[in-house]
Write a protein that holds these residues in place. Structure first.
Motif, PDB file in Angstrom:
ATOM      1  N   VAL A 230       0.829  -1.207   0.000  1.00  0.00           N
ATOM      2  CA  VAL A 230       0.000   0.000   0.000  1.00  0.00           C
ATOM      3  C   VAL A 230       0.864   1.259   0.000  1.00  0.00           C
ATOM      4  N   TRP A 231       0.363   2.294  -0.649  1.00  0.00           N
ATOM      5  CA  TRP A 231       0.937   3.627  -0.500  1.00  0.00           C
ATOM      6  C   TRP A 231       0.778   4.039   0.954  1.00  0.00           C
ATOM      7  N   GLU A 232       1.635   4.961   1.410  1.00  0.00           N
ATOM      8  CA  GLU A 232       1.550   5.396   2.803  1.00  0.00           C
ATOM      9  C   GLU A 232       1.524   6.918   2.893  1.00  0.00           C
ATOM     10  N   LEU A 274      -0.764  -2.153  -6.952  1.00  0.00           N
ATOM     11  CA  LEU A 274      -1.271  -1.809  -8.284  1.00  0.00           C
ATOM     12  C   LEU A 274      -0.208  -1.111  -9.140  1.00  0.00           C
ATOM     13  N   CYS A 275       1.011  -1.066  -8.676  1.00  0.00           N
ATOM     14  CA  CYS A 275       2.067  -0.432  -9.459  1.00  0.00           C
ATOM     15  C   CYS A 275       2.717  -1.468 -10.367  1.00  0.00           C
ATOM     16  N   ALA A 276       2.740  -1.156 -11.662  1.00  0.00           N
ATOM     17  CA  ALA A 276       3.384  -2.017 -12.652  1.00  0.00           C
ATOM     18  C   ALA A 276       4.312  -1.145 -13.477  1.00  0.00           C
ATOM     19  N   TYR A 279       2.990   0.990 -16.205  1.00  0.00           N
ATOM     20  CA  TYR A 279       2.041   2.056 -15.912  1.00  0.00           C
ATOM     21  C   TYR A 279       2.581   3.030 -14.881  1.00  0.00           C
ATOM     22  N   CYS A 280       3.125   2.492 -13.806  1.00  0.00           N
ATOM     23  CA  CYS A 280       3.484   3.343 -12.676  1.00  0.00           C
ATOM     24  C   CYS A 280       4.616   2.677 -11.915  1.00  0.00           C
ATOM     25  N   HIS A 281       5.827   3.119 -12.230  1.00  0.00           N
ATOM     26  CA  HIS A 281       7.017   2.500 -11.627  1.00  0.00           C
ATOM     27  C   HIS A 281       7.343   3.230 -10.326  1.00  0.00           C
ATOM     28  N   ARG A 282       6.427   3.142  -9.377  1.00  0.00           N
ATOM     29  CA  ARG A 282       6.586   3.983  -8.188  1.00  0.00           C
ATOM     30  C   ARG A 282       6.804   3.199  -6.896  1.00  0.00           C
ATOM     31  N   TYR A 283       7.124   1.937  -7.012  1.00  0.00           N
ATOM     32  CA  TYR A 283       7.435   1.160  -5.802  1.00  0.00           C
ATOM     33  C   TYR A 283       8.921   1.320  -5.478  1.00  0.00           C
TER      34      TYR A 283
HETATM   35 CU   LIG Z   1       1.769   3.171  -8.741  1.00  0.00          CU
END
Ligand SMILES: [Cu+2]
Length: 308
Positions: A230-232, A274-276, A279-283
């Motif tokens: 999860v985002w925090e 949900l980061c892939a 789409y969204c390389h934000r992990y």
């Molecule tokens: Cu993301």
């Protein structure tokens, strides 16, 4: 609760928290998204950080003790949503619903569905439960909910600098909390989306949504789930780049900014399940997003800090 937690700071370690040593680190980065720039040196004092995001079981204890009603459980104020269909002004939250096939990735409304009755107890809406998810991070919590929990626990929410510094686990400048390689020796290190988002969920880790905390290896400081899951929430107000904050890096703090308005956004960190990469390389620790304080979703949670 508050006094008990405070008093332990100077004695033994607070429960399920990790001591993060003071230090200087490179905050942000230049290899990915513009909002992470510029990379710069930031000093952080020592503090305690929750070992993992606050779980459903922990949040339930808070709600039992305080009667707290989360943002998602409240009837939205019509004054905040001029022109809205009154039928839509009921409690609810944003739930991820995978699409049947490929969709334009610039339109998040394709996979985020506002579900009446969705909240932290019913993460996918009426009929869904927390059964078997007691150790998963709580989700569908707004900024005020996270802050209320933190204050009840005698803690605070981290600043973005504290969050990012501790998520790096001592690996200054690395892409991920564990180094530069996403899957070292083929090992899955975090709960992120594998496959083509938002329809092809390959689930090599067997996970559909959130995962129990501590399922993946901890970082160099012993923190779990800093990447993915999860985002925090952090306390840091959102700006489109670090440059705007360069003058006033919040180490901390003084009294929290408790008063928020509908339009306020705070920085969220860590990415989610949900980061892939497509789409969204934000992990990644440097990654950041602005999130409206009263917007709750099924992939945003939080953890707390304790400062001396
Ligand atoms: Cu993301």
């Amino acid at each position: 609760m508050l006094e008990e937690t405070r008093s332990t700071v100077h004695g033994r370690a607070p429960k399920n928290m990790v001591r993060i040593p003071a230090g200087r680190f490179t905050m942000g980065g230049t290899d990915f998204y513009p909002e992470e720039r510029p990379a710069r040196k930031v000093d952080v004092g020592e503090f305690w950080m929750d070992e993992h995001p606050v779980t459903n079981a922990e949040f339930r204890r808070f709600v039992k003790a305080t009667g707290h009603i989360t943002v998602a459980e409240r009837v939205p104020d019509a004054a905040d949503f001029p022109g809205a269909n009154p039928a839509m002004l009921v409690p609810g939250s944003q739930v991820f619903v995978p699409t049947e096939g490929p969709v334009p990735l610039d339109d998040w409304t394709r996979w985020w569905c506002w579900v009446p009755g969705a909240d932290w107890r019913q993460p996918e809406g009426p009929g869904s439960t927390l059964h078997g998810r007691e150790r998963h991070p709580v989700v569908h919590v707004g900024y005020e909910d996270a802050l209320a929990y933190a204050q009840w626990a005698g803690k605070d929410l981290p600043t973005e600098a504290e969050w990012e510094y501790s998520a790096r686990g001592g690996f200054d400048g690395a892409t991920y909390p564990w180094g530069n390689e996403f899957m070292p020796r083929g090992k899955i290190m975090a709960n992120t989306w594998h496959g083509r988002f938002p329809w092809e969920n390959l689930r090599p880790h067997g996970l559909d949504r959130t995962s129990p905390v501590r399922q993946f290896p901890p970082n160099g400081y012993g923190l779990y789930d800093v990447s993915g899951n999860v985002w925090e929430w952090t306390r840091t107000e959102w700006t489109a780049s670090h440059a705007e904050l360069a003058e006033a890096v919040p180490h901390c703090c003084g009294p929290s900014h408790d008063q928020v308005t509908e339009e306020d956004r705070r920085v969220i960190k860590g990415g989610s399940h949900l980061c892939a990469p497509s789409y969204c390389h934000r992990y990644r620790p440097a990654a950041r997003q602005g999130h409206a304080v009263r917007s709750s979703t099924g992939h945003v949670g939080f953890r707390c800090v304790l400062r001396d």
